[in-house]
Write a protein that holds these residues in place. Structure first.
Motif, PDB file in Angstrom:
ATOM      1  N   ARG A   9       1.174   9.321  -6.068  1.00  0.00           N
ATOM      2  CA  ARG A   9       2.408   8.562  -5.822  1.00  0.00           C
ATOM      3  C   ARG A   9       2.293   7.238  -6.565  1.00  0.00           C
ATOM      4  O   ARG A   9       1.249   6.590  -6.524  1.00  0.00           O
ATOM      5  CB  ARG A   9       2.604   8.312  -4.324  1.00  0.00           C
ATOM      6  CG  ARG A   9       2.671   9.598  -3.494  1.00  0.00           C
ATOM      7  CD  ARG A   9       3.976  10.325  -3.677  1.00  0.00           C
ATOM      8  NE  ARG A   9       3.964  11.620  -3.006  1.00  0.00           N
ATOM      9  CZ  ARG A   9       5.064  12.282  -2.626  1.00  0.00           C
ATOM     10  NH1 ARG A   9       6.257  11.754  -2.859  1.00  0.00           N
ATOM     11  NH2 ARG A   9       4.972  13.457  -2.049  1.00  0.00           N
ATOM     12  N   PHE A  10       3.384   6.831  -7.221  1.00  0.00           N
ATOM     13  CA  PHE A  10       3.290   5.657  -8.082  1.00  0.00           C
ATOM     14  C   PHE A  10       4.536   4.788  -7.965  1.00  0.00           C
ATOM     15  O   PHE A  10       5.558   5.179  -7.397  1.00  0.00           O
ATOM     16  CB  PHE A  10       3.040   6.073  -9.534  1.00  0.00           C
ATOM     17  CG  PHE A  10       3.970   7.148 -10.043  1.00  0.00           C
ATOM     18  CD1 PHE A  10       5.207   6.833 -10.599  1.00  0.00           C
ATOM     19  CD2 PHE A  10       3.618   8.483  -9.963  1.00  0.00           C
ATOM     20  CE1 PHE A  10       6.063   7.827 -11.053  1.00  0.00           C
ATOM     21  CE2 PHE A  10       4.460   9.485 -10.412  1.00  0.00           C
ATOM     22  CZ  PHE A  10       5.696   9.155 -10.953  1.00  0.00           C
ATOM     23  N   HIS A  11       4.425   3.592  -8.498  1.00  0.00           N
ATOM     24  CA  HIS A  11       5.422   2.534  -8.427  1.00  0.00           C
ATOM     25  C   HIS A  11       6.827   3.053  -8.784  1.00  0.00           C
ATOM     26  O   HIS A  11       6.975   3.834  -9.727  1.00  0.00           O
ATOM     27  CB  HIS A  11       5.013   1.411  -9.386  1.00  0.00           C
ATOM     28  CG  HIS A  11       5.798   0.158  -9.251  1.00  0.00           C
ATOM     29  ND1 HIS A  11       7.086   0.025  -9.718  1.00  0.00           N
ATOM     30  CD2 HIS A  11       5.471  -1.039  -8.716  1.00  0.00           C
ATOM     31  CE1 HIS A  11       7.525  -1.195  -9.481  1.00  0.00           C
ATOM     32  NE2 HIS A  11       6.565  -1.862  -8.862  1.00  0.00           N
ATOM     33  N   PRO A  12       7.856   2.625  -8.050  1.00  0.00           N
ATOM     34  CA  PRO A  12       9.224   3.108  -8.324  1.00  0.00           C
ATOM     35  C   PRO A  12       9.682   2.952  -9.765  1.00  0.00           C
ATOM     36  O   PRO A  12      10.485   3.756 -10.252  1.00  0.00           O
ATOM     37  CB  PRO A  12      10.081   2.262  -7.384  1.00  0.00           C
ATOM     38  CG  PRO A  12       9.188   1.922  -6.249  1.00  0.00           C
ATOM     39  CD  PRO A  12       7.830   1.734  -6.868  1.00  0.00           C
ATOM     40  N   GLN A  13       9.181   1.925 -10.473  1.00  0.00           N
ATOM     41  CA  GLN A  13       9.637   1.669 -11.832  1.00  0.00           C
ATOM     42  C   GLN A  13       8.718   2.246 -12.905  1.00  0.00           C
ATOM     43  O   GLN A  13       9.035   2.150 -14.090  1.00  0.00           O
ATOM     44  CB  GLN A  13       9.771   0.161 -12.055  1.00  0.00           C
ATOM     45  CG  GLN A  13      10.854  -0.495 -11.206  1.00  0.00           C
ATOM     46  CD  GLN A  13      10.927  -1.990 -11.438  1.00  0.00           C
ATOM     47  OE1 GLN A  13       9.976  -2.607 -11.917  1.00  0.00           O
ATOM     48  NE2 GLN A  13      12.054  -2.588 -11.099  1.00  0.00           N
ATOM     49  N   ARG A  35       0.816  -1.217   0.000  1.00  0.00           N
ATOM     50  CA  ARG A  35       0.000   0.000   0.000  1.00  0.00           C
ATOM     51  C   ARG A  35       0.851   1.270   0.000  1.00  0.00           C
ATOM     52  O   ARG A  35       0.488   2.266  -0.617  1.00  0.00           O
ATOM     53  CB  ARG A  35      -0.920   0.004   1.220  1.00  0.00           C
ATOM     54  CG  ARG A  35      -2.146  -0.877   1.072  1.00  0.00           C
ATOM     55  CD  ARG A  35      -3.062  -0.796   2.266  1.00  0.00           C
ATOM     56  NE  ARG A  35      -2.832  -1.867   3.216  1.00  0.00           N
ATOM     57  CZ  ARG A  35      -3.528  -2.044   4.319  1.00  0.00           C
ATOM     58  NH1 ARG A  35      -4.491  -1.189   4.629  1.00  0.00           N
ATOM     59  NH2 ARG A  35      -3.262  -3.045   5.129  1.00  0.00           N
ATOM     60  N   LEU A  36       1.994   1.214   0.690  1.00  0.00           N
ATOM     61  CA  LEU A  36       2.788   2.424   0.897  1.00  0.00           C
ATOM     62  C   LEU A  36       3.947   2.583  -0.081  1.00  0.00           C
ATOM     63  O   LEU A  36       4.405   3.705  -0.318  1.00  0.00           O
ATOM     64  CB  LEU A  36       3.357   2.434   2.320  1.00  0.00           C
ATOM     65  CG  LEU A  36       2.341   2.480   3.464  1.00  0.00           C
ATOM     66  CD1 LEU A  36       3.047   2.272   4.790  1.00  0.00           C
ATOM     67  CD2 LEU A  36       1.589   3.804   3.464  1.00  0.00           C
ATOM     68  N   TRP A  37       4.446   1.477  -0.648  1.00  0.00           N
ATOM     69  CA  TRP A  37       5.707   1.542  -1.387  1.00  0.00           C
ATOM     70  C   TRP A  37       5.643   1.024  -2.813  1.00  0.00           C
ATOM     71  O   TRP A  37       6.213   1.635  -3.702  1.00  0.00           O
ATOM     72  CB  TRP A  37       6.798   0.786  -0.613  1.00  0.00           C
ATOM     73  CG  TRP A  37       7.040   1.321   0.761  1.00  0.00           C
ATOM     74  CD1 TRP A  37       6.787   2.598   1.207  1.00  0.00           C
ATOM     75  CD2 TRP A  37       7.579   0.614   1.888  1.00  0.00           C
ATOM     76  NE1 TRP A  37       7.135   2.725   2.521  1.00  0.00           N
ATOM     77  CE2 TRP A  37       7.623   1.526   2.979  1.00  0.00           C
ATOM     78  CE3 TRP A  37       8.024  -0.689   2.086  1.00  0.00           C
ATOM     79  CZ2 TRP A  37       8.111   1.168   4.228  1.00  0.00           C
ATOM     80  CZ3 TRP A  37       8.502  -1.054   3.326  1.00  0.00           C
ATOM     81  CH2 TRP A  37       8.554  -0.133   4.386  1.00  0.00           C
ATOM     82  N   SER A  38       4.977  -0.109  -3.046  1.00  0.00           N
ATOM     83  CA  SER A  38       4.980  -0.674  -4.396  1.00  0.00           C
ATOM     84  C   SER A  38       3.624  -0.546  -5.074  1.00  0.00           C
ATOM     85  O   SER A  38       3.396  -1.132  -6.118  1.00  0.00           O
ATOM     86  CB  SER A  38       5.406  -2.148  -4.366  1.00  0.00           C
ATOM     87  OG  SER A  38       4.511  -2.930  -3.600  1.00  0.00           O
ATOM     88  N   GLY A  39       2.732   0.220  -4.477  1.00  0.00           N
ATOM     89  CA  GLY A  39       1.436   0.498  -5.078  1.00  0.00           C
ATOM     90  C   GLY A  39       1.196   2.000  -5.131  1.00  0.00           C
ATOM     91  O   GLY A  39       1.921   2.783  -4.516  1.00  0.00           O
ATOM     92  N   PRO A  40       0.170   2.427  -5.860  1.00  0.00           N
ATOM     93  CA  PRO A  40      -0.094   3.860  -6.009  1.00  0.00           C
ATOM     94  C   PRO A  40      -0.898   4.438  -4.849  1.00  0.00           C
ATOM     95  O   PRO A  40      -1.533   3.709  -4.079  1.00  0.00           O
ATOM     96  CB  PRO A  40      -0.927   3.916  -7.298  1.00  0.00           C
ATOM     97  CG  PRO A  40      -1.684   2.618  -7.282  1.00  0.00           C
ATOM     98  CD  PRO A  40      -0.745   1.601  -6.674  1.00  0.00           C
ATOM     99  N   ALA A  41      -0.850   5.735  -4.737  1.00  0.00           N
ATOM    100  CA  ALA A  41      -1.682   6.481  -3.787  1.00  0.00           C
ATOM    101  C   ALA A  41      -2.098   7.787  -4.447  1.00  0.00           C
ATOM    102  O   ALA A  41      -1.303   8.409  -5.161  1.00  0.00           O
ATOM    103  CB  ALA A  41      -0.925   6.760  -2.493  1.00  0.00           C
ATOM    104  N   ILE A  42      -3.343   8.180  -4.233  1.00  0.00           N
ATOM    105  CA  ILE A  42      -3.835   9.469  -4.727  1.00  0.00           C
ATOM    106  C   ILE A  42      -4.430  10.223  -3.541  1.00  0.00           C
ATOM    107  O   ILE A  42      -5.331   9.724  -2.874  1.00  0.00           O
ATOM    108  CB  ILE A  42      -4.897   9.289  -5.832  1.00  0.00           C
ATOM    109  CG1 ILE A  42      -4.307   8.534  -7.019  1.00  0.00           C
ATOM    110  CG2 ILE A  42      -5.410  10.664  -6.283  1.00  0.00           C
ATOM    111  CD1 ILE A  42      -5.313   8.275  -8.138  1.00  0.00           C
ATOM    112  N   THR A  43      -3.887  11.403  -3.295  1.00  0.00           N
ATOM    113  CA  THR A  43      -4.309  12.216  -2.156  1.00  0.00           C
ATOM    114  C   THR A  43      -4.819  13.565  -2.646  1.00  0.00           C
ATOM    115  O   THR A  43      -4.183  14.204  -3.503  1.00  0.00           O
ATOM    116  CB  THR A  43      -3.127  12.445  -1.192  1.00  0.00           C
ATOM    117  OG1 THR A  43      -2.568  11.182  -0.823  1.00  0.00           O
ATOM    118  CG2 THR A  43      -3.570  13.190   0.051  1.00  0.00           C
TER     119      THR A  43
END
Length: 360
Positions: free
Chosen positions: A204-208, A169-177
Motif C-alpha cells: 500500500r502506498f501514498h495516494p499521490q 502510518r495508515l494513510w499517507s505512508g506505505p505498508a507492506i504485508t
C-alpha cells in the motif's frame, strides 16, 4: 452522481437514495444521476467502463458513498485513498528436500533465505525500509492509538508497528504485508531442508505516488538482495493507483457545510488505507468533476466482517447531509457561475490531509 459499491454501501445506498428522493419529492435542486455498482469487491469490469463511455457519467460533482465517518457522530470527508500493488518473491535452492541431519548446516535452506529477505522490508521500529516509497505527514484527523488498538483487536502487551501518527502510518505512508506464504506446514513438516519457498506481498502506498513506481521500488529492493548469497526471483503483479481529491471547489464547500449541519459539529477530512478502483475509473471519465466520498458506515463498523453493522444514527445523518448538500451545492454553484469567489483549495478541509515533510 452517486455511485455505490461494497457490502456496507450496497445495503445502505438504496435506502439513502430512496430517502433523499422522497424528501425532494422527485425534484432536486440539481440534476442527479444515480449509479449502483455492487461487484467491486471481487473485481468488477465496471471499473473500466466509465472511461470508455464518459458521456454517460458527465457531471460536475460525484458523491461516492463507499466510506463513512472516522467514528460514530463525527462527520467526515474521505479525501485520500492509498494505492495498492502486489509482488511475489520466490526462492529455489535445491532440486529436492534433503534430510536435515545429513545435509542441514551446509545445504541452502530456501525458507531461511526467503525469511531473511522479507525481514529487510521493515526497520527495527516496524517502519517500511524500502527506498523510493513516499511517506508524508498526515495533517488531518485520525485515530488515537488506543482507538486503533481496540479496533484492530491488538492483544495486550503487543506493540503497534511503525512510528509517527496513526494517519501517517495508515494513510499517507506505505505498508507492506505478507499475505501468502508457500512453505511446509507445521502439521505436515518433515525433518528436511526446504528446497523451495514463495511469498506474496501486498504493498500500500501514498495516494499521490505512481503505482508502477511504488511497485518497482519493492521489486528493485528485493532483486538487489542475495541472502546467504542466494538470488531471488521477484515478479510484479497487479498495481492500482491511489487517489487524492482536490478540495477547493463549490461541491466541497457545500459538502462540508452539509455534513456540519447534519452532524452538529464541524467535519474533518480523513483518508483510508484501502483502495476504491471505481473512484479512479470515474475520475478518468470526468476529470473536471469534484469527487466527494462520504456515507453511512463508520470506521468502527467492522467493515466486511461477519458482524458488520450500520448505525441508524449514521444512516439518518447521511440522508440529512445528502439533502442539505444538494440544496447548498445549487446555491454555491450559482455563486461560482455568477463570478463570486469561494473558499480556495488550501483550506477547504481546514488545511487537513497530506502534508509533505520539510526534508522532502
Amino acid at each position: 452522481m452517486e455511485p455505490e459499491g461494497g457490502s456496507e454501501a450496497a445495503r445502505t445506498g438504496p435506502g439513502q437514495e430512496a430517502a433523499w428522493t422522497r424528501q425532494s419529492e422527485g425534484r432536486p435542486p440539481v440534476g442527479v444521476k444515480i449509479v449502483f455498482e455492487g461487484q467491486e469487491e471481487y473485481g468488477s469490469p465496471f471499473v473500466e467502463y466509465p472511461p470508455a463511455e464518459p458521456e454517460r457519467f458527465a457531471c460536475d460533482a460525484m458523491v461516492i458513498a463507499d466510506c463513512g465517518n472516522l467514528r460514530p457522530g463525527t462527520p467526515s470527508l474521505t479525501t485520500g485513498l492509498r494505492g495498492a500493488a502486489e509482488v511475489t518473491v520466490e526462492v529455489r535452492t535445491l532440486e529436492q528436500a534433503l534430510h536435515s541431519g545429513e545435509f542441514g548446516g551446509a545445504a541452502p535452506d530456501a525458507l531461511l533465505v526467503l525469511l531473511k529477505a522479507l525481514s529487510t522490508l521493515h526497520d527495527v521500529r516496524g517502519d517500511v525500509a524500502v527506498a523510493g516509497l513516499r511517506r508524508d505527514e498526515w495533517a488531518g484527523a485520525s485515530y488515537t492509538e488506543a482507538e486503533f488498538r481496540e479496533l484492530a483487536g491488538v492483544r495486550e502487551g503487543v506493540p503497534l508497528m511503525g512510528s509517527g501518527t496513526m494517519g501517517e502510518r495508515l494513510w499517507s505512508g506505505p505498508a507492506i504485508t505478507v499475505i501468502g506464504l508457500d512453505a511446509p506446514s507445521v502439521d505436515h513438516a518433515a525433518s528436511a531442508v526446504v528446497p523451495y519457498a514463495r511469498a506474496k506481498l501486498n504493498v500500500r502506498f501514498h495516494p499521490q505516488q505512481d503505482p508502477h513506481e511504488a511497485q518497482s521500488a519493492v521489486v528493485e529492493h528485493l532483486s538487489s538482495l542475495r541472502p546467504f548469497g542466494v538470488p531471488l526471483t521477484v515478479t510484479p503483479g497487479d498495481a492500482g493507483p491511489g487517489y487524492e481529491a482536490a478540495t477547493g471547489g463549490p461541491a466541497y464547500r457545500a459538502a462540508l457545510d452539509a455534513l456540519a449541519q447534519a452532524g452538529g459539529t464541524e467535519p474533518s477530512c480523513i483518508a483510508t488505507g484501502g483502495s476504491i478502483p471505481l473512484v479512479n475509473g470515474l475520475a478518468r471519465a470526468v476529470p473536471d468533476a469534484e469527487v466527494l466520498i462520504f456515507g453511512a458506515q463508520d470506521k468502527m463498523c467492522a467493515l466486511h466482517a461477519p458482524n458488520e453493522r450500520v448505525l441508524l444514527s449514521e444512516l439518518r445523518n447521511t440522508v440529512v447531509a445528502m439533502c442539505a448538500f444538494t440544496e447548498k451545492y445549487a446555491h454555491y454553484g450559482a455563486e461560482v457561475r455568477g463570478g463570486t469567489v469561494v473558499r480556495d483549495g488550501a483550506d477547504a478541509c481546514g488545511g487537513a490531509g497530506v502534508r509533505e515533510r520539510a526534508d522532502g
